[in-house]
Design a protein around this motif. Structure first.
Motif, PDB file in Angstrom:
ATOM      1  N   ARG A 125       0.835  -1.199   0.000  1.00  0.00           N
ATOM      2  CA  ARG A 125       0.000   0.000   0.000  1.00  0.00           C
ATOM      3  C   ARG A 125       0.870   1.250   0.000  1.00  0.00           C
ATOM      4  O   ARG A 125       0.581   2.250  -0.676  1.00  0.00           O
ATOM      5  CB  ARG A 125      -0.928  -0.004   1.207  1.00  0.00           C
ATOM      6  CG  ARG A 125      -2.189  -0.839   1.025  1.00  0.00           C
ATOM      7  CD  ARG A 125      -2.975  -0.947   2.306  1.00  0.00           C
ATOM      8  NE  ARG A 125      -4.236  -1.647   2.087  1.00  0.00           N
ATOM      9  CZ  ARG A 125      -4.929  -2.255   3.035  1.00  0.00           C
ATOM     10  NH1 ARG A 125      -4.488  -2.236   4.294  1.00  0.00           N
ATOM     11  NH2 ARG A 125      -6.068  -2.863   2.753  1.00  0.00           N
ATOM     12  N   GLU A 163      -3.051   2.641  -2.679  1.00  0.00           N
ATOM     13  CA  GLU A 163      -4.203   1.914  -2.152  1.00  0.00           C
ATOM     14  C   GLU A 163      -4.984   1.163  -3.228  1.00  0.00           C
ATOM     15  O   GLU A 163      -5.667   0.187  -2.928  1.00  0.00           O
ATOM     16  CB  GLU A 163      -5.142   2.880  -1.430  1.00  0.00           C
ATOM     17  CG  GLU A 163      -4.578   3.441  -0.140  1.00  0.00           C
ATOM     18  CD  GLU A 163      -4.656   2.428   0.998  1.00  0.00           C
ATOM     19  OE1 GLU A 163      -5.344   1.410   0.838  1.00  0.00           O
ATOM     20  OE2 GLU A 163      -4.029   2.674   2.046  1.00  0.00           O
ATOM     21  N   THR A 164      -4.935   1.620  -4.478  1.00  0.00           N
ATOM     22  CA  THR A 164      -5.808   1.046  -5.515  1.00  0.00           C
ATOM     23  C   THR A 164      -5.039   0.292  -6.594  1.00  0.00           C
ATOM     24  O   THR A 164      -5.568   0.011  -7.662  1.00  0.00           O
ATOM     25  CB  THR A 164      -6.642   2.160  -6.170  1.00  0.00           C
ATOM     26  OG1 THR A 164      -5.764   3.138  -6.775  1.00  0.00           O
ATOM     27  CG2 THR A 164      -7.536   2.835  -5.146  1.00  0.00           C
ATOM     28  N   TRP A 191      -5.454  -5.715  -4.651  1.00  0.00           N
ATOM     29  CA  TRP A 191      -6.626  -6.597  -4.701  1.00  0.00           C
ATOM     30  C   TRP A 191      -6.186  -8.060  -4.624  1.00  0.00           C
ATOM     31  O   TRP A 191      -6.878  -8.891  -4.014  1.00  0.00           O
ATOM     32  CB  TRP A 191      -7.430  -6.371  -5.969  1.00  0.00           C
ATOM     33  CG  TRP A 191      -7.677  -4.926  -6.309  1.00  0.00           C
ATOM     34  CD1 TRP A 191      -7.588  -4.332  -7.528  1.00  0.00           C
ATOM     35  CD2 TRP A 191      -8.068  -3.882  -5.396  1.00  0.00           C
ATOM     36  NE1 TRP A 191      -7.878  -2.996  -7.451  1.00  0.00           N
ATOM     37  CE2 TRP A 191      -8.180  -2.689  -6.148  1.00  0.00           C
ATOM     38  CE3 TRP A 191      -8.309  -3.834  -4.023  1.00  0.00           C
ATOM     39  CZ2 TRP A 191      -8.535  -1.474  -5.579  1.00  0.00           C
ATOM     40  CZ3 TRP A 191      -8.660  -2.622  -3.448  1.00  0.00           C
ATOM     41  CH2 TRP A 191      -8.769  -1.454  -4.218  1.00  0.00           C
ATOM     42  N   SER A 245      -5.317  -8.690  -0.987  1.00  0.00           N
ATOM     43  CA  SER A 245      -6.542  -8.681  -0.181  1.00  0.00           C
ATOM     44  C   SER A 245      -7.292  -9.999  -0.325  1.00  0.00           C
ATOM     45  O   SER A 245      -7.861 -10.516   0.643  1.00  0.00           O
ATOM     46  CB  SER A 245      -7.431  -7.513  -0.605  1.00  0.00           C
ATOM     47  OG  SER A 245      -6.786  -6.282  -0.379  1.00  0.00           O
ATOM     48  N   TYR A 246      -7.300 -10.550  -1.524  1.00  0.00           N
ATOM     49  CA  TYR A 246      -7.978 -11.825  -1.769  1.00  0.00           C
ATOM     50  C   TYR A 246      -7.348 -12.936  -0.925  1.00  0.00           C
ATOM     51  O   TYR A 246      -8.047 -13.696  -0.242  1.00  0.00           O
ATOM     52  CB  TYR A 246      -7.889 -12.159  -3.253  1.00  0.00           C
ATOM     53  CG  TYR A 246      -8.347 -13.553  -3.605  1.00  0.00           C
ATOM     54  CD1 TYR A 246      -9.694 -13.879  -3.624  1.00  0.00           C
ATOM     55  CD2 TYR A 246      -7.416 -14.540  -3.921  1.00  0.00           C
ATOM     56  CE1 TYR A 246     -10.110 -15.171  -3.954  1.00  0.00           C
ATOM     57  CE2 TYR A 246      -7.818 -15.825  -4.251  1.00  0.00           C
ATOM     58  CZ  TYR A 246      -9.164 -16.125  -4.261  1.00  0.00           C
ATOM     59  OH  TYR A 246      -9.577 -17.398  -4.574  1.00  0.00           O
ATOM     60  N   ASP A 294     -13.430  -7.727   2.223  1.00  0.00           N
ATOM     61  CA  ASP A 294     -13.947  -8.089   0.905  1.00  0.00           C
ATOM     62  C   ASP A 294     -14.978  -7.085   0.384  1.00  0.00           C
ATOM     63  O   ASP A 294     -15.015  -6.790  -0.818  1.00  0.00           O
ATOM     64  CB  ASP A 294     -14.567  -9.490   0.954  1.00  0.00           C
ATOM     65  CG  ASP A 294     -13.509 -10.579   1.019  1.00  0.00           C
ATOM     66  OD1 ASP A 294     -12.418 -10.371   0.468  1.00  0.00           O
ATOM     67  OD2 ASP A 294     -13.777 -11.625   1.624  1.00  0.00           O
ATOM     68  N   VAL A 301     -13.214  -3.980  -0.974  1.00  0.00           N
ATOM     69  CA  VAL A 301     -12.585  -4.243  -2.268  1.00  0.00           C
ATOM     70  C   VAL A 301     -13.642  -4.335  -3.359  1.00  0.00           C
ATOM     71  O   VAL A 301     -13.506  -3.730  -4.439  1.00  0.00           O
ATOM     72  CB  VAL A 301     -11.750  -5.534  -2.210  1.00  0.00           C
ATOM     73  CG1 VAL A 301     -11.223  -5.891  -3.591  1.00  0.00           C
ATOM     74  CG2 VAL A 301     -10.597  -5.372  -1.223  1.00  0.00           C
ATOM     75  N   HIS A 346     -15.260  -0.950  -4.304  1.00  0.00           N
ATOM     76  CA  HIS A 346     -14.357  -0.121  -5.105  1.00  0.00           C
ATOM     77  C   HIS A 346     -14.286  -0.624  -6.541  1.00  0.00           C
ATOM     78  O   HIS A 346     -14.350   0.169  -7.495  1.00  0.00           O
ATOM     79  CB  HIS A 346     -12.962  -0.117  -4.480  1.00  0.00           C
ATOM     80  CG  HIS A 346     -11.963   0.670  -5.266  1.00  0.00           C
ATOM     81  ND1 HIS A 346     -11.771   2.019  -5.086  1.00  0.00           N
ATOM     82  CD2 HIS A 346     -11.123   0.303  -6.278  1.00  0.00           C
ATOM     83  CE1 HIS A 346     -10.859   2.457  -5.935  1.00  0.00           C
ATOM     84  NE2 HIS A 346     -10.441   1.420  -6.661  1.00  0.00           N
ATOM     85  N   ASP A 369     -11.508  -9.371 -11.716  1.00  0.00           N
ATOM     86  CA  ASP A 369     -11.103  -9.005 -10.356  1.00  0.00           C
ATOM     87  C   ASP A 369     -12.309  -8.765  -9.463  1.00  0.00           C
ATOM     88  O   ASP A 369     -12.314  -9.139  -8.279  1.00  0.00           O
ATOM     89  CB  ASP A 369     -10.218  -7.754 -10.382  1.00  0.00           C
ATOM     90  CG  ASP A 369      -8.821  -8.053 -10.889  1.00  0.00           C
ATOM     91  OD1 ASP A 369      -8.415  -9.231 -10.852  1.00  0.00           O
ATOM     92  OD2 ASP A 369      -8.135  -7.114 -11.332  1.00  0.00           O
ATOM     93  N   THR A 370     -13.358  -8.138 -10.026  1.00  0.00           N
ATOM     94  CA  THR A 370     -14.570  -7.895  -9.247  1.00  0.00           C
ATOM     95  C   THR A 370     -15.233  -9.212  -8.858  1.00  0.00           C
ATOM     96  O   THR A 370     -15.665  -9.397  -7.710  1.00  0.00           O
ATOM     97  CB  THR A 370     -15.564  -7.035 -10.042  1.00  0.00           C
ATOM     98  OG1 THR A 370     -14.908  -5.841 -10.477  1.00  0.00           O
ATOM     99  CG2 THR A 370     -16.772  -6.676  -9.194  1.00  0.00           C
ATOM    100  N   ALA A 378     -13.377 -10.844  -6.016  1.00  0.00           N
ATOM    101  CA  ALA A 378     -13.684 -10.192  -4.747  1.00  0.00           C
ATOM    102  C   ALA A 378     -15.089 -10.551  -4.276  1.00  0.00           C
ATOM    103  O   ALA A 378     -15.336 -10.768  -3.086  1.00  0.00           O
ATOM    104  CB  ALA A 378     -13.525  -8.685  -4.880  1.00  0.00           C
TER     105      ALA A 378
END
Length: 1011
Positions: A605, A610-611, A616, A619-620, A639, A642, A645, A656-657, A660
């Motif tokens: 990060r 952050e993005t 991602w 985070s997964y 989750d 993420v 966003h 990716d969506t 998540a």
């Protein structure tokens, strides 16, 4: 009596290495005294054994005269021993002291020549010995086979060889030139090993006297004191008394498991390639002592006993451990503290390592270096090649060298300055050895797979490394310089047959590791670290879901932190980090995985923003690891943030969506928001189908997750159809033994069991559980789930004994591997509590049930169906214990709470209702019981079908309630229907059918479903 006899035989073979011991042999044989250097103990043991078999009386005398005792006096003392004196000649015999050949020649002429009739000798070396040893006319034993060596030894003593001993006698020591039947991982013998005679004798004594299954001895002490060298010397001195000797680095859990598993094929055990199966077979083989009962297992650097004890074998063999951790005493191990050298040992070692130093010089050096063996080894090693006087060295040592290094309080205080001087010497001799040493320091201390650096020879590297890694001669020269000065040691010298790759594996002591790291200039650190990171990344197979690749990831993982992989912007290094997280999740290394994921999130990060897409990815994996520990609320926060966003940035139809969203759906399932999870899982499946097609593994995974949601909703038939489709797809797309394929087998068998199709469920799960053991090992979370489901299948089918044993095993293994709070542990514990209740172990069953319920309440809250269901099980225990009022209260509360949580038609609610009907009946409310029973049967028929066990149990309960109201005709009709259904679906002799026929009221046990 037999046990006492065995103990006597074992004790009769002990060696008091610091003094003489006369054997208990009887008969008309002669007396022979064997004089030997401790280093050659194996030869003395073998010769003595061959003499004892012929009835001769043997006395063993270890030759180690005090340095100040004249040699002639020490030799005359040998003449005080009974019988003929057999001297085992080797360079070690004459080096003790050390003494010059001139001194020896004078003493031999003075003592041995006049008493030649009392002396005999055999030679076990080709080295040059003092010329006066010619008086012995010693035959050479070292170049010949056992039978000829035995004949020569007897001839030297003037003894006939006609009464041959049994060469196949398994209890005696083997011929020293013959290795044990199985030998692996043992470091090379340290030919400079000095002293420690009393300690070696103590180790032997402790292991030999221990009861069967309890022969575990731990050598502990501060760093650099020589624990590993002592263990290695024990192996070489006493190895002839074992058939199996196996050395395992135990400083890292994954490496330990992998290396220990390699013993299984070495023993000839019939196992697969996966180390999980090998470990299981190995423990059993060692416990039984088949095919070998005389085995020695050495665990080197075992500083974490809590994760080693689960694999520590019992049986007739011995376990020797080296560790800095005194806590081994809590694990039934005998403890032996290893001190620094005694001063005479230090002096003898220094003079052997650096012969040019006088005794006073050695004494001064030993005092300055605090008698620490590692320091003495390194310092004397280069002083022996240097022309620096001891006074100059001590002045340099006292001056503080070039810089001050802070070290841990358990390090010897003399180490920093001594190390700085040695480092300067390396820089002056082979400068490339410093580069190699610094590269090694960016692996973690202990075992270092330095071969990974050599595999980078063709990469685009900084010029200073191109020649070192690309020129084999320079590489070997640099390595040899490090070996010469004992900066590192070669860890394994005989590669195992199934090693993934060959090459060098080194061992770097943690003191050396810290000193090297602290010596690197700050401006150079990134250059060295980046090369090691590239080596680790190049070793990544990119297949963390493939169990066959887990040994490679287990080798890589311990080095990520030291190599500062999180500071790298290289894509391949970042991919390595993510793949390692995936491996840790699948292998059940949740704690290590969460530590890595947390550090990665924080670092990336800051470095990437952050993005960034990599955030991602992390985070997964972080959410998967966190969810595996049961922290569903925490993972939902991660989750959902993420997903929200990504939906705002890319929309829902994005890979990716969707990934998540899949994590969020799993969180919702854990939080018992089953309808939401189902709807989201359906959208995810549709999204993957549209983006990548039906045959993509991601689509199949989404289909699997939708089936989980259906199962939690109580829609078992729908889940079964989807799980069967998923299983077939995974078998086609992946392979039958892939972890995901095996997971589908668990799900499919679970659906069959929940539908009451017990024989089919067992047929699937029994085979699957065996394969899980083979592929993933006995303590992998997925293996534990497979065994748990198999135990429930057996239980429902009526095989209560096997089910109870397996449940107990699952609970024990899950608590050890995962902890008491893990979802798998809690599910297995609750099932074992129900088993205990049915078998009358009420106090233990209640304690276990209340413990699980308390954890569910703390983590999931009072309204979660798992908390409610656990209370329903507790109510059954209270009823069995006679606490009917409290039991009825809990049953009513469970029924009401479960209906609110999952609905009136859910099978869990129907099960609570079945139990509540019994409570009402026993409480004198047959009318209320009848009403609830009728409603439960009606709903069960609609939801589960006419022949489902829960529906039929409802009919049995209804018949009992009707009979209590004297409605006998209807009761008989309902009972007949129930019995016919049970006989048709489960069989006339099934435990449920027999119980119903005897009019025993049925009950229902709540079972949390592992998601």
């Amino acid at each position: 009596m037999a046990r006492l006899k065995c103990c006597w035989i074992r004790k009769s073979r002990e060696w008091a290495l610091s003094a003489a011991r006369t054997s208990a042999a009887t008969g008309d044989g002669q007396s022979v005294t064997i004089s030997f250097a401790g280093f050659n103990r194996a030869w003395a043991a073998w010769i003595g054994d061959r003499l004892e078999q012929r009835g001769h009386r043997v006395t063993y005398l270890r030759w180690d005269p005090p340095p100040h005792t004249p040699l002639a006096d020490a030799l005359r003392d040998l003449l005080l021993a009974p019988g003929k004196v057999l001297v085992i000649l080797s360079e070690w015999y004459f080096q003790l002291g050390p003494r010059t050949h001139t001194e020896w020649n004078e003493a031999l002429r003075d003592v041995v020549v006049p008493a030649q009739d009392r002396f005999a000798a055999v030679s076990i070396t080709s080295a040059v010995l003092p010329t006066a040893t010619a008086v012995f006319a010693a035959p050479e034993l070292w170049p010949v086979a056992a039978a000829e060596a035995e004949r020569r030894a007897l001839a030297a003593l003037g003894l006939p060889a006609d009464r041959a001993g049994d060469p196949a006698r398994s209890a005696g020591p083997r011929f020293p030139r013959e290795d044990p039947e199985v030998w692996g991982g043992v470091p090379r013998r340290n030919v400079r090993f000095t002293g420690r005679e009393q300690l070696l004798g103590d180790v032997y004594h402790q292991l030999q006297q221990a009861e069967r299954g309890a022969a575990v001895c731990t050598l502990y002490g501060m760093p650099g004191v020589g624990k590993t060298q002592l263990a290695a010397e024990y192996v070489y001195r006493f190895g002839s008394e074992y058939d199996v000797v196996w050395w395992v680095p135990a400083d890292k859990r994954a490496t330990f498991r992998e290396q220990l598993a390699k013993l299984a094929p070495a023993l000839g055990l019939n196992t697969g390639h996966e180390y999980g199966e090998r470990l299981r077979a190995l423990r059993e083989a060692l416990r039984r002592g088949t095919p070998y009962s005389r085995w020695l297992l050495v665990l080197d650097g075992a500083d974490e006993p809590e994760w080693l004890t689960e694999l520590l074998p019992t049986g007739p063999g011995h376990v020797l451990i080296t560790s800095r951790n005194r806590d081994w005493r809590e694990y039934n191990s005998t403890m032996l503290e290893i001190p620094v050298y005694q001063r005479e040992e230090s002096i003898a070692f220094i003079r052997r390592r650096a012969p040019r130093l006088s005794r006073p010089d050695a004494d001064q050096l030993a005092d300055a270096l605090e008698d620490v063996p590692l320091l003495l080894d390194q310092t004397a090693g280069w002083l022996g090649d240097s022309d620096m006087s001891i006074g100059q060295y001590l002045d340099l040592l006292g001056s503080g060298a070039e810089h001050v290094v802070k070290v841990s309080k358990d390090f010897p205080t003399a180490f920093p300055n001594a190390w700085s001087i040695l480092l300067n010497q390396l820089k002056e001799t082979v400068p490339e050895s410093i580069d190699l040493l610094r590269l090694c320091s960016f692996f973690s201390s202990g075992t270092i797979p330095v071969r990974l650096l050599r595999e980078l020879a063709d990469r685009d590297l900084p010029p200073q490394f191109t020649r070192l890694l690309g020129d084999p001669l320079l590489w070997n020269r640099a390595l040899n310089q490090l070996f010469k000065y004992s900066v590192v040691r070669r860890e394994v010298h005989e590669p195992q047959a199934d090693e993934a790759s060959g090459g060098d594996t080194l061992y770097m002591h943690r003191m050396v590791h810290k000193m090297v790291q602290d010596d690197i200039p700050p401006e150079d650190r990134e250059v060295f670290a980046d090369v090691v990171r590239q080596a680790l990344a190049a070793a990544d197979t990119g297949r963390p879901t493939d169990t066959r690749q887990w040994p490679r990831y287990a080798e890589i993982a311990p080095h990520l932190k030291t190599a500062s992989v999180l500071e790298s912007d290289r894509r391949e290094v970042q991919t390595l980090v993510l793949n390692t997280m995936r491996y840790m999740y699948l292998a059940g290394e949740y704690s290590a995985g969460l530590t890595l994921a947390t550090a990665t999130l924080e670092s990336w990060r800051e470095r990437l923003g952050e993005t960034h897409p990599r955030i991602w990815d992390v985070s997964y994996h972080y959410a998967n690891l966190l969810r595996a520990t049961g922290n569903y609320a925490g993972t939902e926060v991660v989750d959902r943030a993420v997903m929200d966003h990504l939906v705002a940035e890319r929309g829902f139809s994005d890979l990716d969506t969707l990934r998540a969203a899949a994590g969020l759906a799993a969180d919702l399932r854990g939080l018992a928001r089953y309808d939401e999870a189902h709807d989201l899982s359906r959208r995810i499946l549709d999204g993957y189908t549209e983006l990548v097609g039906e045959q993509d593994s991601r689509t199949v995974n989404a289909q699997n997750n939708l089936a989980v949601s259906l199962r939690l909703l109580g829609r078992y038939e729908d889940a079964l159809r989807l799980d069967l489709s998923t299983l077939e797809a995974r078998r086609a797309l992946l392979r039958p033994r892939h972890a995901w394929t095996l997971y589908s087998e668990i799900h499919y068998a679970t659906d069959l069991r929940l539908l009451g199709r017990y024989p089919e469920a067992i047929s699937v799960q029994d085979q699957s559980a065996r394969v899980h053991q083979q592929v993933m090992g006995p303590n992998n979370p997925q293996t534990l789930r497979a065994d748990h489901n198999l135990a429930l299948c057996q239980y429902r089918q009526g095989d209560r004994t096997r089910a109870g044993e397996l449940l107990a095993s699952v609970v024990r293994r899950a608590e050890t591997a995962l902890g008491e709070s893990d979802p798998v542990t809690q599910t297995a514990a609750l099932a074992y509590s129900a088993y205990g209740r049915e078998h009358g172990v009420l106090d233990e069953a209640r304690a276990l049930c209340e413990a699980v319920g308390g954890r569910y309440l703390a983590v999931l809250g009072p309204r979660h169906p798992y908390t409610i269901g656990t209370n329903a099980n507790l109510a059954l225990i209270l009823r069995a214990a006679g606490e009917r009022e409290q039991s009825q209260l809990l049953m009513d509360e469970a029924l009401d709470g479960m209906e609110r949580a999952v609905g009136a038609d859910h099978p869990w609610t129907l099960g609570c209702a079945l139990n509540a009907t019994a409570a009402r009946n026993f409480a004198g409310d047959p009318e209320g019981a009848e009403v609830l029973s009728r409603d439960t049967v009606r709903r069960a028929r609609e939801v589960l079908g006419e022949r489902h066990p829960l529906t039929l149990s409802g009919l049995v309960a209804l018949a009992a309630d009707l009979r209590a109201l004297r409605k006998r005709a209807e009761a008989d009709k309902v009972e007949e229907e129930a019995l016919a259904g049970l006989a048709a679906s489960l069989g006339a002799q099934h435990v449920h059918t027999v119980s119903a026929r005897s009019r025993t009221r049925p009950y229902w046990d709540f079972e949390p479903l592992i998601t």
